[in-house]
Design a protein around this motif. Structure first.
Motif, mmCIF file in Angstrom:
data_model
loop_
_atom_site.group_PDB
_atom_site.id
_atom_site.type_symbol
_atom_site.label_atom_id
_atom_site.label_comp_id
_atom_site.label_asym_id
_atom_site.label_seq_id
_atom_site.Cartn_x
_atom_site.Cartn_y
_atom_site.Cartn_z
ATOM 1 N N ALA A 104 -10.219 9.928 3.061
ATOM 2 C CA ALA A 104 -9.695 8.585 2.799
ATOM 3 C C ALA A 104 -10.315 7.623 3.800
ATOM 4 O O ALA A 104 -10.811 8.035 4.845
ATOM 5 C CB ALA A 104 -8.181 8.584 2.910
ATOM 6 N N VAL A 146 -8.473 11.708 12.151
ATOM 7 C CA VAL A 146 -9.512 10.750 11.748
ATOM 8 C C VAL A 146 -10.824 11.121 12.433
ATOM 9 O O VAL A 146 -10.844 11.395 13.636
ATOM 10 C CB VAL A 146 -9.125 9.306 12.148
ATOM 11 C CG1 VAL A 146 -10.172 8.309 11.648
ATOM 12 C CG2 VAL A 146 -7.752 8.941 11.610
ATOM 13 N N ALA A 187 -4.152 13.650 6.126
ATOM 14 C CA ALA A 187 -3.064 12.684 6.014
ATOM 15 C C ALA A 187 -2.101 13.157 4.932
ATOM 16 O O ALA A 187 -2.471 13.983 4.083
ATOM 17 C CB ALA A 187 -3.614 11.307 5.677
ATOM 18 N N TYR A 188 -0.873 12.650 4.999
ATOM 19 C CA TYR A 188 0.155 13.056 4.041
ATOM 20 C C TYR A 188 0.852 11.844 3.449
ATOM 21 O O TYR A 188 0.997 10.828 4.126
ATOM 22 C CB TYR A 188 1.191 13.958 4.737
ATOM 23 C CG TYR A 188 0.554 15.205 5.278
ATOM 24 C CD1 TYR A 188 0.426 16.344 4.491
ATOM 25 C CD2 TYR A 188 0.037 15.243 6.577
ATOM 26 C CE1 TYR A 188 -0.194 17.487 4.970
ATOM 27 C CE2 TYR A 188 -0.587 16.370 7.074
ATOM 28 C CZ TYR A 188 -0.699 17.498 6.257
ATOM 29 O OH TYR A 188 -1.320 18.611 6.730
ATOM 30 N N PHE A 189 1.257 11.980 2.200
ATOM 31 C CA PHE A 189 2.021 10.910 1.564
ATOM 32 C C PHE A 189 3.416 10.857 2.179
ATOM 33 O O PHE A 189 4.046 11.896 2.374
ATOM 34 C CB PHE A 189 2.137 11.158 0.055
ATOM 35 C CG PHE A 189 0.816 11.075 -0.642
ATOM 36 C CD1 PHE A 189 0.233 9.847 -0.902
ATOM 37 C CD2 PHE A 189 0.133 12.225 -1.018
ATOM 38 C CE1 PHE A 189 -1.000 9.763 -1.542
ATOM 39 C CE2 PHE A 189 -1.101 12.155 -1.650
ATOM 40 C CZ PHE A 189 -1.670 10.919 -1.904
ATOM 41 N N ILE A 215 -1.123 9.395 8.857
ATOM 42 C CA ILE A 215 -2.477 9.823 9.208
ATOM 43 C C ILE A 215 -2.417 10.789 10.381
ATOM 44 O O ILE A 215 -1.816 10.502 11.414
ATOM 45 C CB ILE A 215 -3.350 8.593 9.525
ATOM 46 C CG1 ILE A 215 -3.454 7.719 8.269
ATOM 47 C CG2 ILE A 215 -4.735 9.021 10.011
ATOM 48 C CD1 ILE A 215 -3.945 6.322 8.519
ATOM 49 N N VAL A 250 1.127 6.272 4.087
ATOM 50 C CA VAL A 250 0.427 7.520 4.389
ATOM 51 C C VAL A 250 0.574 7.819 5.878
ATOM 52 O O VAL A 250 0.448 6.918 6.704
ATOM 53 C CB VAL A 250 -1.060 7.355 3.993
ATOM 54 C CG1 VAL A 250 -1.957 8.301 4.768
ATOM 55 C CG2 VAL A 250 -1.239 7.558 2.491
ATOM 56 N N VAL A 310 -13.458 8.160 8.898
ATOM 57 C CA VAL A 310 -12.989 8.931 7.734
ATOM 58 C C VAL A 310 -11.673 9.615 8.093
ATOM 59 O O VAL A 310 -11.605 10.331 9.098
ATOM 60 C CB VAL A 310 -13.993 10.042 7.337
ATOM 61 C CG1 VAL A 310 -13.614 10.622 5.976
ATOM 62 C CG2 VAL A 310 -15.415 9.535 7.341
ATOM 63 N N ILE A 311 -10.678 9.394 7.265
ATOM 64 C CA ILE A 311 -9.408 10.102 7.452
ATOM 65 C C ILE A 311 -9.570 11.486 6.846
ATOM 66 O O ILE A 311 -9.909 11.623 5.671
ATOM 67 C CB ILE A 311 -8.248 9.327 6.780
ATOM 68 C CG1 ILE A 311 -8.117 7.948 7.424
ATOM 69 C CG2 ILE A 311 -6.939 10.101 6.892
ATOM 70 C CD1 ILE A 311 -7.334 6.946 6.593
ATOM 71 N N ARG A 312 -9.379 12.521 7.680
ATOM 72 C CA ARG A 312 -9.615 13.908 7.245
ATOM 73 C C ARG A 312 -8.326 14.674 6.992
ATOM 74 O O ARG A 312 -8.353 15.748 6.381
ATOM 75 C CB ARG A 312 -10.440 14.645 8.310
ATOM 76 C CG ARG A 312 -11.911 14.255 8.329
ATOM 77 C CD ARG A 312 -12.600 14.738 7.081
ATOM 78 N NE ARG A 312 -13.995 14.284 7.049
ATOM 79 C CZ ARG A 312 -14.676 14.108 5.928
ATOM 80 N NH1 ARG A 312 -14.096 14.332 4.760
ATOM 81 N NH2 ARG A 312 -15.931 13.719 5.955
ATOM 82 N N SER A 352 10.040 3.224 1.949
ATOM 83 C CA SER A 352 11.428 2.829 2.216
ATOM 84 C C SER A 352 11.777 1.544 1.470
ATOM 85 O O SER A 352 12.873 1.020 1.608
ATOM 86 C CB SER A 352 11.654 2.656 3.715
ATOM 87 O OG SER A 352 10.621 1.885 4.276
ATOM 88 N N ARG A 371 -7.535 14.704 2.087
ATOM 89 C CA ARG A 371 -8.661 15.277 2.839
ATOM 90 C C ARG A 371 -9.789 14.280 3.061
ATOM 91 O O ARG A 371 -10.685 14.502 3.865
ATOM 92 C CB ARG A 371 -9.207 16.506 2.092
ATOM 93 C CG ARG A 371 -8.325 17.724 2.210
ATOM 94 C CD ARG A 371 -8.317 18.253 3.620
ATOM 95 N NE ARG A 371 -7.418 19.393 3.764
ATOM 96 C CZ ARG A 371 -6.850 19.725 4.922
ATOM 97 N NH1 ARG A 371 -7.079 19.026 6.014
ATOM 98 N NH2 ARG A 371 -6.042 20.759 4.985
ATOM 99 N N PRO A 417 0.831 -1.206 0.000
ATOM 100 C CA PRO A 417 0.000 0.000 0.000
ATOM 101 C C PRO A 417 0.870 1.263 0.000
ATOM 102 O O PRO A 417 2.011 1.223 0.456
ATOM 103 C CB PRO A 417 -0.762 -0.109 1.326
ATOM 104 C CG PRO A 417 -0.648 -1.528 1.767
ATOM 105 C CD PRO A 417 0.646 -2.033 1.194
#
Lengths: 198, 198
Positions: free
Chosen positions: B76, A63, A76-78, A60, A58, A72-74, A82, B74, A55
């Motif tokens: 997920a 939430v 999060a960042y990419f 998080i 991300v 619902v994740i409100r 690794s 925003r 996957p």
């Protein structure tokens, strides 16, 4: 295109390129990732190998847990991965690979790879994993399994910016698109395993 | 607790349990996941093995790309994983495992496992992977590497709701907490590999 109830298609004139593509099964409009995922599903179903795409990592931050519905994740960042994208097990062998495509016609640009992917492949090779990259030349619809050891040699040479197609043809193993699996890359992996045993 | 500039801690009376925990290195307040991640970092750094936790699978629905700053997810949702949490390569062997903890004292409840994790372990065993579960009994601070083959036998028996601790002691391999790595689980994996060769 009109489809008749018996499954035949109306015989409209087809551009030569399309016709050729259909005969060779080809990518059927799928992305490289979709082609690999579909092949992995086939291999899994037939109990040939267990390979999954990892996957997207991300981080998080926030939430929401609304009543009577799922979290619902409100925010999060990419995150930077690794490792490479794919790994798994095949006949007792650990497989690890990254899939990349290029529109270039004569060479594969090394800037497509990140340092962490190369380091990860180096680490897995030290643990006797079967490591490679699956390269697609989109212009010609050509696919290659190219050994990680070769990739690393090119990547670690500061004078080189890309791997020539001729080198990939020589040291890599070309895959022909199929129906099931879409991309029979394990045939090429069998060759890598044989080469290692020599 | 007061910390003095020389790094010593004020000598307040410490509960017996805390004192014992510190002597045995123990979990140092880390979660099982943190303990495994720290061990994997150690194994990677020392080039002993390459094992990573898979990222949490997330279905991304909406991403904002604000000017002059990085992309923000925003909306997920958490997706069901189709594999176990950890896999990697060690001395040419494919490793695959799931880590679980329980507060129970006498047995490990099988409801801690999901069907898809069991199916994945079954698939990996068929490909000759080294598959197991890392079980922590939090009450006693005891850790076991327990072979997937045994776990599957228990899980597939509809009459059984849990695995007795005595069975885990018999068929599993206990791990002693260490300093580096925190959880030297590869020592137990060596035993699994030896057993398989017999």
């Amino acid at each position: 295109m009109v489809k008749y109830p018996n499954g035949l298609e109306a015989n409209f004139p087809v551009k030569k390129e399309q016709a050729t593509k259909r005969l060779s099964f080809s990518d059927r409009g799928m992305t490289l990732e979709e082609q690999i995922n579909e092949s992995n599903e086939y291999y899994l179903e037939k109990q040939i190998a267990v390979v999954h795409k990892k996957p997207t990592p991300v981080q998080i931050v926030k939430v929401d847990y609304p009543k009577r519905s799922k979290a619902v994740i409100r925010e999060a960042y990419f995150r930077q991965a690794s490792t490479t994208d794919y790994n798994g097990v095949y006949r007792g062998y650990y497989l690890d690979f990254e899939a990349k495509e290029t529109r270039n016609k004569r060479s594969f640009p090394l800037k497509n790879f990140h340092e962490h992917q190369i380091v990860h492949l180096e680490n897995c090779l030290k643990q006797q994993g079967i490591c490679f990259t699956l390269i697609k030349f989109t212009t010609f619809d050509r696919y290659f399994v190219y050994p990680a050891s070769q990739l690393i040699t090119y990547y670690r040479n500061p004078k080189l910016k890309s791997i020539p197609l001729t080198e990939i043809e020589n040291s890599g193993i070309e895959i022909s698109c199929g129906y099931r699996p879409t991309l029979p890359y394990l045939d090429a992996v069998d060759s890598l395993i044989k080469d290692r045993k020599k």
